[in-house]
Design a protein around this motif. Structure first.
Motif, mmCIF file in Angstrom:
data_model
loop_
_atom_site.group_PDB
_atom_site.id
_atom_site.type_symbol
_atom_site.label_atom_id
_atom_site.label_comp_id
_atom_site.label_asym_id
_atom_site.label_seq_id
_atom_site.Cartn_x
_atom_site.Cartn_y
_atom_site.Cartn_z
ATOM 1 N N ARG A 29 17.127 0.018 -4.159
ATOM 2 C CA ARG A 29 16.967 0.591 -2.814
ATOM 3 C C ARG A 29 15.677 0.100 -2.163
ATOM 4 N NH1 ARG A 29 18.319 5.630 -5.482
ATOM 5 N NH2 ARG A 29 20.552 5.890 -5.321
ATOM 6 N N ALA A 30 14.594 0.087 -2.926
ATOM 7 C CA ALA A 30 13.304 -0.361 -2.392
ATOM 8 C C ALA A 30 13.373 -1.828 -1.977
ATOM 9 C CB ALA A 30 12.200 -0.148 -3.425
ATOM 10 N N GLU A 31 14.009 -2.660 -2.805
ATOM 11 C CA GLU A 31 14.118 -4.083 -2.478
ATOM 12 C C GLU A 31 15.006 -4.311 -1.260
ATOM 13 O OE1 GLU A 31 12.280 -6.502 -3.591
ATOM 14 O OE2 GLU A 31 11.298 -5.156 -5.008
ATOM 15 N N VAL A 32 16.087 -3.547 -1.139
ATOM 16 C CA VAL A 32 16.959 -3.646 0.039
ATOM 17 C C VAL A 32 16.168 -3.238 1.275
ATOM 18 C CG1 VAL A 32 18.981 -2.642 1.191
ATOM 19 C CG2 VAL A 32 19.144 -3.386 -1.200
ATOM 20 N N PHE A 33 15.414 -2.143 1.175
ATOM 21 C CA PHE A 33 14.593 -1.723 2.305
ATOM 22 C C PHE A 33 13.634 -2.833 2.703
ATOM 23 C CE2 PHE A 33 10.489 -0.288 3.782
ATOM 24 C CZ PHE A 33 10.845 0.331 4.969
ATOM 25 N N ASN A 34 12.933 -3.409 1.731
ATOM 26 C CA ASN A 34 11.976 -4.480 2.030
ATOM 27 C C ASN A 34 12.647 -5.669 2.696
ATOM 28 O OD1 ASN A 34 9.712 -3.119 1.113
ATOM 29 N ND2 ASN A 34 9.936 -3.866 -0.975
ATOM 30 N N ALA A 35 13.862 -5.996 2.241
ATOM 31 C CA ALA A 35 14.584 -7.131 2.825
ATOM 32 C C ALA A 35 15.012 -6.836 4.258
ATOM 33 C CB ALA A 35 15.802 -7.475 1.976
ATOM 34 N N LEU A 36 15.355 -5.578 4.546
ATOM 35 C CA LEU A 36 15.838 -5.211 5.877
ATOM 36 C C LEU A 36 14.731 -4.791 6.828
ATOM 37 C CD1 LEU A 36 18.984 -3.124 4.871
ATOM 38 C CD2 LEU A 36 18.899 -5.502 5.654
ATOM 39 N N ASP A 37 13.543 -4.518 6.298
ATOM 40 C CA ASP A 37 12.443 -4.044 7.123
ATOM 41 C C ASP A 37 12.052 -5.106 8.133
ATOM 42 O OD1 ASP A 37 10.424 -2.357 8.028
ATOM 43 O OD2 ASP A 37 8.971 -3.158 6.592
ATOM 44 N N ASP A 38 12.073 -4.720 9.395
ATOM 45 C CA ASP A 38 11.745 -5.643 10.477
ATOM 46 C C ASP A 38 10.233 -5.654 10.678
ATOM 47 O OD1 ASP A 38 11.585 -7.227 12.704
ATOM 48 O OD2 ASP A 38 12.793 -5.925 13.992
ATOM 49 N N GLN A 39 9.576 -6.654 10.102
ATOM 50 C CA GLN A 39 8.116 -6.748 10.193
ATOM 51 C C GLN A 39 7.653 -7.104 11.601
ATOM 52 O OE1 GLN A 39 5.969 -5.936 7.819
ATOM 53 N NE2 GLN A 39 7.542 -5.532 6.300
ATOM 54 N N SER A 40 8.559 -7.639 12.430
ATOM 55 C CA SER A 40 8.158 -8.023 13.783
ATOM 56 C C SER A 40 8.034 -6.809 14.704
ATOM 57 C CB SER A 40 9.163 -9.009 14.377
ATOM 58 O OG SER A 40 10.425 -8.374 14.555
ATOM 59 N N GLU A 41 8.660 -5.695 14.328
ATOM 60 C CA GLU A 41 8.564 -4.479 15.130
ATOM 61 C C GLU A 41 7.275 -3.749 14.771
ATOM 62 O OE1 GLU A 41 10.896 -0.279 15.374
ATOM 63 O OE2 GLU A 41 12.129 -2.086 15.284
ATOM 64 N N PRO A 42 6.338 -3.642 15.720
ATOM 65 C CA PRO A 42 5.058 -3.003 15.398
ATOM 66 C C PRO A 42 5.231 -1.513 15.120
ATOM 67 C CG PRO A 42 5.184 -3.458 17.747
ATOM 68 C CD PRO A 42 6.415 -4.054 17.115
ATOM 69 N N LEU A 61 4.413 11.824 -5.241
ATOM 70 C CA LEU A 61 5.476 10.920 -5.692
ATOM 71 C C LEU A 61 5.064 10.159 -6.945
ATOM 72 C CD1 LEU A 61 6.640 9.458 -2.247
ATOM 73 C CD2 LEU A 61 7.894 11.078 -3.698
ATOM 74 N N GLU A 62 3.854 9.639 -6.964
ATOM 75 C CA GLU A 62 3.404 8.870 -8.121
ATOM 76 C C GLU A 62 3.218 9.761 -9.350
ATOM 77 O OE1 GLU A 62 0.086 6.503 -6.794
ATOM 78 O OE2 GLU A 62 1.426 5.114 -5.747
ATOM 79 N N PHE A 63 2.727 10.977 -9.156
ATOM 80 C CA PHE A 63 2.580 11.914 -10.268
ATOM 81 C C PHE A 63 3.934 12.191 -10.924
ATOM 82 C CE2 PHE A 63 2.639 16.276 -11.925
ATOM 83 C CZ PHE A 63 1.560 16.245 -12.797
ATOM 84 N N ASN A 64 4.967 12.289 -10.119
ATOM 85 C CA ASN A 64 6.313 12.576 -10.615
ATOM 86 C C ASN A 64 7.100 11.313 -10.958
ATOM 87 O OD1 ASN A 64 6.786 15.596 -10.542
ATOM 88 N ND2 ASN A 64 5.783 15.214 -8.576
ATOM 89 N N LYS A 65 6.408 10.188 -10.962
ATOM 90 C CA LYS A 65 6.967 8.894 -11.329
ATOM 91 C C LYS A 65 8.076 8.423 -10.389
ATOM 92 C CE LYS A 65 5.598 9.253 -16.177
ATOM 93 N NZ LYS A 65 4.353 9.810 -15.816
ATOM 94 N N TYR A 66 7.952 8.787 -9.100
ATOM 95 C CA TYR A 66 8.858 8.279 -8.069
ATOM 96 C C TYR A 66 8.190 7.046 -7.443
ATOM 97 C CZ TYR A 66 10.794 13.061 -8.391
ATOM 98 O OH TYR A 66 11.323 14.247 -8.827
ATOM 99 N N ARG A 67 7.912 6.068 -8.284
ATOM 100 C CA ARG A 67 7.114 4.918 -7.855
ATOM 101 C C ARG A 67 7.782 4.082 -6.763
ATOM 102 N NH1 ARG A 67 6.396 5.226 -13.411
ATOM 103 N NH2 ARG A 67 4.301 5.890 -13.963
ATOM 104 N N TYR A 68 9.091 3.907 -6.865
ATOM 105 C CA TYR A 68 9.760 3.097 -5.857
ATOM 106 C C TYR A 68 9.810 3.828 -4.526
ATOM 107 C CZ TYR A 68 10.732 0.252 -9.867
ATOM 108 O OH TYR A 68 10.579 -0.499 -10.984
ATOM 109 N N THR A 69 9.993 5.123 -4.568
ATOM 110 C CA THR A 69 9.950 5.918 -3.340
ATOM 111 C C THR A 69 8.554 5.822 -2.732
ATOM 112 O OG1 THR A 69 11.588 7.424 -4.285
ATOM 113 C CG2 THR A 69 10.364 8.213 -2.366
ATOM 114 N N ALA A 70 7.532 5.897 -3.569
ATOM 115 C CA ALA A 70 6.152 5.770 -3.084
ATOM 116 C C ALA A 70 5.916 4.392 -2.468
ATOM 117 C CB ALA A 70 5.163 6.027 -4.220
ATOM 118 N N SER A 71 6.499 3.353 -3.069
ATOM 119 C CA SER A 71 6.296 2.012 -2.520
ATOM 120 C C SER A 71 6.986 1.859 -1.169
ATOM 121 C CB SER A 71 6.771 0.937 -3.498
ATOM 122 O OG SER A 71 8.179 0.913 -3.596
ATOM 123 N N VAL A 72 8.130 2.503 -0.990
ATOM 124 C CA VAL A 72 8.808 2.465 0.314
ATOM 125 C C VAL A 72 7.984 3.239 1.337
ATOM 126 C CG1 VAL A 72 10.868 3.191 1.601
ATOM 127 C CG2 VAL A 72 11.115 2.088 -0.630
#
Length: 147
Positions: A29-42, A61-72
């Protein structure tokens, strides 16, 4: 000889029992988000309040080991990659911690405070918005879902 279905089932059970399946799904999910994230939109500027709120959420999130959610959260919000110093956060939130509270996220301590304090208004706390005027909604309208 095992069928493909049996092999799939065994693989799924193995991944679930080791706690890997959830991590893989979150990472995809995190990788899909990163691929779809429009960096050109400020993105809007990150206000001081949002910086603190995002940091409280990231810490949780990090305490509960939701690392990918935290990265998103970090990628989507524009939160700095390096977490804010805990003592800085405590100072900004005007909280004093005892040694035992430092082992859990600040958000747990804040929640505990509000759940365990009776306050002076019948156990209720009056909240007021600190959001910028551009972020407030007309209470007579429903939020419109983004398309």
């Amino acid at each position: 000889m095992a069928t493909i279905r049996e092999l799939k089932c065994a693989l799924r059970e193995s991944l679930e029992s080791r706690g890997v399946l959830g991590q893989l799904k979150a990472q995809i999910r995190a990788e899909v988000f990163n691929a779809l994230d429009d960096q050109s939109e400020p993105r809007p500027a990150l206000s001081h309040d949002n910086l603190l709120i995002n940091e409280l959420v990231r810490d949780y999130l990090e305490f509960n080991k939701y690392r990918y959610t935290a990265s998103v959260l970090t990628a989507e919000s524009g939160q700095p990659e390096v977490p804010l110093d805990r003592q800085f956060m405590a100072n900004e939130l005007k909280v004093v911690e005892d040694p035992s509270s430092r082992s859990v996220p600040l958000l747990y301590g804040l929640l505990s405070h509000f759940l365990n304090s009776s306050g002076d208004s019948g156990g209720k706390l009056f909240l007021r918005s600190s959001a910028p005027a551009t972020m407030t909604r007309d209470p007579n309208t429903l939020p419109v879902p983004e398309s």
